[in-house]
Design an enzyme around this catalytic site. Structure first.
Site, PDB file in Angstrom:
ATOM      1  CB  SER A 143      -1.160  -0.142   0.907  1.00  0.00           C
ATOM      2  OG  SER A 143      -1.885  -0.201   0.917  1.00  0.00           O
TER       3      SER A 143
ATOM      4  CE  LYS B  22      -3.629   0.790  -1.469  1.00  0.00           C
ATOM      5  NZ  LYS B  22      -4.497   0.561  -0.501  1.00  0.00           N
TER       6      LYS B  22
ATOM      7  CE1 TYR C 298      -4.346  -0.789  -5.452  1.00  0.00           C
ATOM      8  CE2 TYR C 298      -5.386  -2.778  -5.282  1.00  0.00           C
ATOM      9  CZ  TYR C 298      -4.740  -2.450  -4.248  1.00  0.00           C
ATOM     10  OH  TYR C 298      -4.530  -2.255  -2.894  1.00  0.00           O
TER      11      TYR C 298
ATOM     12  CE1 TYR D 201      -3.507  -0.723   4.789  1.00  0.00           C
ATOM     13  CE2 TYR D 201      -1.915  -0.708   6.364  1.00  0.00           C
ATOM     14  CZ  TYR D 201      -2.251  -1.458   4.595  1.00  0.00           C
ATOM     15  OH  TYR D 201      -1.511  -1.434   4.418  1.00  0.00           O
TER      16      TYR D 201
ATOM     17  CB  VAL E 233       0.027  -6.014   4.282  1.00  0.00           C
ATOM     18  CG1 VAL E 233      -1.624  -5.243   4.823  1.00  0.00           C
ATOM     19  CG2 VAL E 233      -0.309  -6.225   2.766  1.00  0.00           C
TER      20      VAL E 233
HETATM   21  N1  GLU Z   1      -1.895  -5.804  -2.174  1.00  0.00           N
HETATM   22  C1  GLU Z   1      -3.179  -5.320  -1.274  1.00  0.00           C
HETATM   23  C2  GLU Z   1      -4.624  -5.643  -1.472  1.00  0.00           C
HETATM   24  O1  GLU Z   1      -4.847  -4.261  -1.729  1.00  0.00           O
HETATM   25  C3  GLU Z   1      -2.849  -4.208  -0.300  1.00  0.00           C
HETATM   26  C4  GLU Z   1      -2.055  -4.356   1.063  1.00  0.00           C
HETATM   27  C5  GLU Z   1      -2.094  -3.365   1.640  1.00  0.00           C
HETATM   28  O2  GLU Z   1      -2.837  -2.670   1.929  1.00  0.00           O
HETATM   29  O3  GLU Z   1      -0.850  -2.766   1.446  1.00  0.00           O
HETATM   30  O4  GLU Z   1      -5.440  -6.466  -1.065  1.00  0.00           O
END
Ligand code: GLU
Length: 343
Positions: free
Chosen positions: A80, A83, A205, A257, A275
């Site tokens: 994440s 992002k 993504y 988060y 994560v």
């Molecule tokens: N690749 C993960 C997902 O889309 C994102 C993981 C994260 O929050 O780091 O579920």
């Protein structure tokens, strides 16, 4: 080697050994090494392979010094954390107004993978939750998927100063199991918020989440944003200066988060976690912090990473709203660096 070179390399090595900040980081690493709380992410088998003992801390200053301790060369997937940076690239591609018409910047207080859009505008809440990140990936310019991915990889290279690759097993696993993200993308398509290139935007993504980085990379990325968008070691611009504040702002409000509120209260630094066990945190105009430790708390943040950032923030008065100065003056502690050949 000339005499001057000899003298300066001697001076450098003395500084490296003598730096109180290096000693401080060693102590920090030692203090939290035995902390065994948290669980390694296991929603895909590849992440469950991570060793819970892996632990790296790296700090890069805006004047180009790099300090590191522990597993700072260990590669792991950025997840994440990507992002925030891809959001910056989308802003460069389309400008603030257009990007904001597609993705809001409002914190949700909900899980990162919540299937929820703003009821009035149908926009995803922010670029840090999956919905917003998928809509953001859809905005990256390029003639095809390969070109778009290359642009994302090139962007990370500008931030870190080294080339990046996608970890294929993680990418393929995310793609094979990512039906919740697929559902989010289709919901956004239903509301006309994304293009109909659903599998392509999801691929980008999943690929951006599967890019391999180190704790040192995360420190350099944060230091680059702390330095107004210019990598302090390479001197290269990674992002248009106009959009640095956008990226940092969403990290501040939405980066950790549904712990983002408590994080800003306790640590007070814009940050983003993933994560894979990484955290990147920014002390504007001062430094960037990169931590890597795979065990996560229930909200998905690295347990040791939170402890390290909290300690650094408190010990050096880095909290953004810390009006009173701390006992330790950063400049007095940061002497020399852990010089890395070729940097
Ligand atoms: N690749 C993960 C997902 O889309 C994102 C993981 C994260 O929050 O780091 O579920």
């Amino acid at each position: 080697m000339t005499e001057t070179n000899n003298l300066s390399s001697l001076a450098n090595s003395i500084q490296t050994i003598a730096s109180p900040f290096r000693t401080y980081l060693n102590e920090l690493h030692e203090r939290y090494r035995s902390e065994m709380g948290g669980e390694v992410a296991d929603y895909i088998p590849e992440l469950a392979l991570a060793d819970p003992h892996w632990f790296g801390i790296c700090v890069a200053t805006t004047d180009g010094r790099v300090f590191e301790v522990g597993d700072c060369d260990k590669l792991f997937t950025i997840q994440s954390i990507s992002k925030a940076f891809v959001f910056g690239l989308a802003l460069e591609d389309h400008g603030r107004e257009y990007v904001n018409s597609k993705v809001s910047v409002e914190p949700t207080g909900e899980a990162f993978n919540a299937i929820v859009l703003d009821e009035e505008t149908n926009r995803p809440y922010n670029p840090m939750v999956n919905a917003g990140a998928i809509a953001t990936a859809d905005l990256i310019k390029g003639a095809n998927g390969t070109e778009r991915l290359k642009r994302v990889l090139d962007m990370f290279q500008r931030y870190t100063g080294r080339e990046h690759t996608v970890h294929m097993p993680v990418f393929l696993s995310e793609k094979a199991t990512g039906n919740r993200n697929r559902a989010i993308a289709y919901l956004m398509l239903n509301f006309g918020m994304v293009s109909d290139r659903i599998e392509e935007m999801l691929d980008l993504y999943f690929q951006q989440c599967s890019i391999l980085v180190t704790a040192r990379d995360l420190a350099m990325m944060a230091a680059t944003l702390a330095n107004g968008g210019v990598n302090p070691v390479t001197g290269k611009r990674a992002i248009d200066q106009r959009y640095v504040q956008d990226v940092i702002s969403v990290m501040l409000t939405c980066g950790m988060y549904d712990y983002s509120g408590e994080w800003i209260y306790r640590v007070g630094l814009p940050a983003k976690s993933g994560v894979g066990g990484g955290i990147t945190a920014i002390a504007p105009e001062k430094l960037g912090i990169g931590t890597f430790s795979p065990p996560l708390d229930a909200k998905g943040n690295s347990v040791r990473g939170i402890q390290v950032c909290q300690a650094l923030s408190q010990d050096f008065g880095l909290h953004l709203f810390n009006a009173a100065s701390s006992d330790r003056v950063l400049e007095e502690w940061i002497v020399g660096n852990d010089a890395i050949d070729g940097w």
